[in-house]
Design an enzyme around this catalytic site. Structure first.
Site, short mmCIF file in Angstrom:
data_model
loop_
_atom_site.label_atom_id
_atom_site.label_comp_id
_atom_site.label_asym_id
_atom_site.label_seq_id
_atom_site.Cartn_x
_atom_site.Cartn_y
_atom_site.Cartn_z
N SER A 1 -49.95 20.55 -69.87
CA SER A 1 -51.36 20.50 -70.25
C SER A 1 -51.90 19.11 -69.90
O SER A 1 -51.49 18.53 -68.90
CB SER A 1 -51.50 20.81 -71.75
OG SER A 1 -52.87 20.89 -72.11
N TYR B 1 -62.21 22.18 -66.34
CA TYR B 1 -60.80 21.81 -66.38
C TYR B 1 -60.39 21.40 -67.78
O TYR B 1 -59.33 21.80 -68.27
CB TYR B 1 -60.52 20.66 -65.40
CG TYR B 1 -59.07 20.25 -65.36
CD1 TYR B 1 -58.10 21.09 -64.81
CD2 TYR B 1 -58.67 19.01 -65.86
CE1 TYR B 1 -56.77 20.71 -64.76
CE2 TYR B 1 -57.34 18.63 -65.82
CZ TYR B 1 -56.39 19.47 -65.27
OH TYR B 1 -55.06 19.10 -65.24
N LYS C 1 -57.52 23.29 -70.17
CA LYS C 1 -56.37 22.60 -70.79
C LYS C 1 -56.37 22.79 -72.30
O LYS C 1 -55.30 22.88 -72.92
CB LYS C 1 -56.41 21.11 -70.44
CG LYS C 1 -56.16 20.84 -68.96
CD LYS C 1 -54.71 21.13 -68.58
CE LYS C 1 -54.53 21.99 -67.39
NZ LYS C 1 -53.14 22.18 -66.97
#
Length: 322
Positions: free
Chosen positions: A165, A198, A202
């Protein structure tokens, strides 16, 4: 300010432990491993005597270049295999998982593959970042769980499932959490905030890994350690489409690719105390405040439930693997 100072300190002055564990006899999969963190992690696993290291890559030609690079630097031949895996395709992901079933054993899966882009495009039934970083990542995770458990029983070991992550999961307020259907909102081209996408992907990884780890713990099936990590800001090709600001930032303070890859190897070295935990700088850390909040807990369950519906439609019966 405290976060910024800690970030700068860990990026510029903290030396992460160099991997020394012995992986003799073990089979390890690293996805997204033809370049960057995945390549350097695979290089470490090979150096540390793994019997088989599988590079899960989109481009087989580039994967072969990576294999040769690992062999040249480690002097270990016949260890690295290159398998095709395109997380933008459910069929490719399922074919990869089907191939995994034929392995003699599977000791660790490091799910490192992902994309970071500000361009909206569709892959399968989602915006491409969501398909790649979230849906297919957990499609693969649930499909390889049976093999990991089989290995645990057959070889009296505790396998690992590790999700790469990022600390950027704390950079989003996740406004989509208030929508009636989270994934449907994320897929709406008219409202999609690709600058935040993004970060959101995550965060979804954090939610889903925590939920999965909680559901497999103590369910009577063989133990698999499931954890997730933050590699820090590193030199890699991940954010090649992210713009000049990040490029400048990486030039000034990014970790070397090898240094960052140590976090991936550490997660596979780590013990049962890391199950369901967030690892940052090779230590158990707290995820973003949102994750630990009541609001975050509700969002986590909603994301997981919606994800399972998607996965069940892609691979009927997959829920039984949990």
């Amino acid at each position: 300010m405290a976060f910024l100072m800690n970030f700068l300190y860990t990026q510029l002055f903290l030396t992460l432990p160099y991997p020394t564990s012995d992986f003799s006899g073990k089979t390890i999969i690293v996805t997204g491993s033809n370049v960057g963190l995945g390549l350097e992690a695979a290089r470490h696993f090979t150096r540390l005597n793994a019997e088989t290291v599988i590079l899960g890559v989109r481009n087989l030609e580039k994967g072969e270049v990576a294999r040769k690079s690992i062999e040249e630097t480690t002097s270990k031949l016949g260890v690295v295999e290159v398998w095709q895996l395109d997380l933008a395709s459910y069929e490719s992901t399922k074919q990869f998982a089907k191939r995994v079933e034929g392995l003699k054993r599977l000791d660790a899966v490091v799910e490192n593959a992902g994309i970071a882009t500000k361009r909206y495009r569709v892959a399968e039934d989602n915006e491409s970042t969501i398909t790649t970083n979230v849906v297919s990542t957990y499609l693969l995770a649930l499909m390889v769980l049976p093999k990991l458990r089989e290995t645990a029983t057959k070889f009296n070991t505790v396998p690992h499932l590790t999700i790469v992550s990022s600390e950027v999961h704390s950079f989003t307020s996740f406004p989509e959490k208030s929508s009636h259907n989270i994934f449907r909102m994320l897929n709406d081209k008219e409202t999609a905030n690709m600058a935040d996408r993004y970060n959101v992907s995550k965060l979804l990884e954090v939610f889903c890994t925590r939920e999965l780890a909680g559901r497999v713990k103590g369910n009577g099936k063989p133990e698999v350690i499931i954890n997730y990590l933050n590699p820090g800001l590193c030199h890699s090709e991940l954010a090649r489409d992210a713009g000049w600001r990040l490029a400048v930032m990486k030039f000034l303070i990014a970790r070397t690719t090898e240094h960052g890859s140590r976090t991936l190897v550490h997660a596979v070295e780590a013990g049962p105390e890391t199950h369901g935990q967030y690892l940052s700088n090779c230590t158990i850390s707290e995820p973003a405040p949102l994750v630990l909040s009541e609001e975050g807990g509700k969002a986590q369950k909603r994301v997981w439930d919606e994800l399972l519906q998607k996965l069940e439609s892609v691979q009927p019966g997959i829920m039984t693997n949990i």
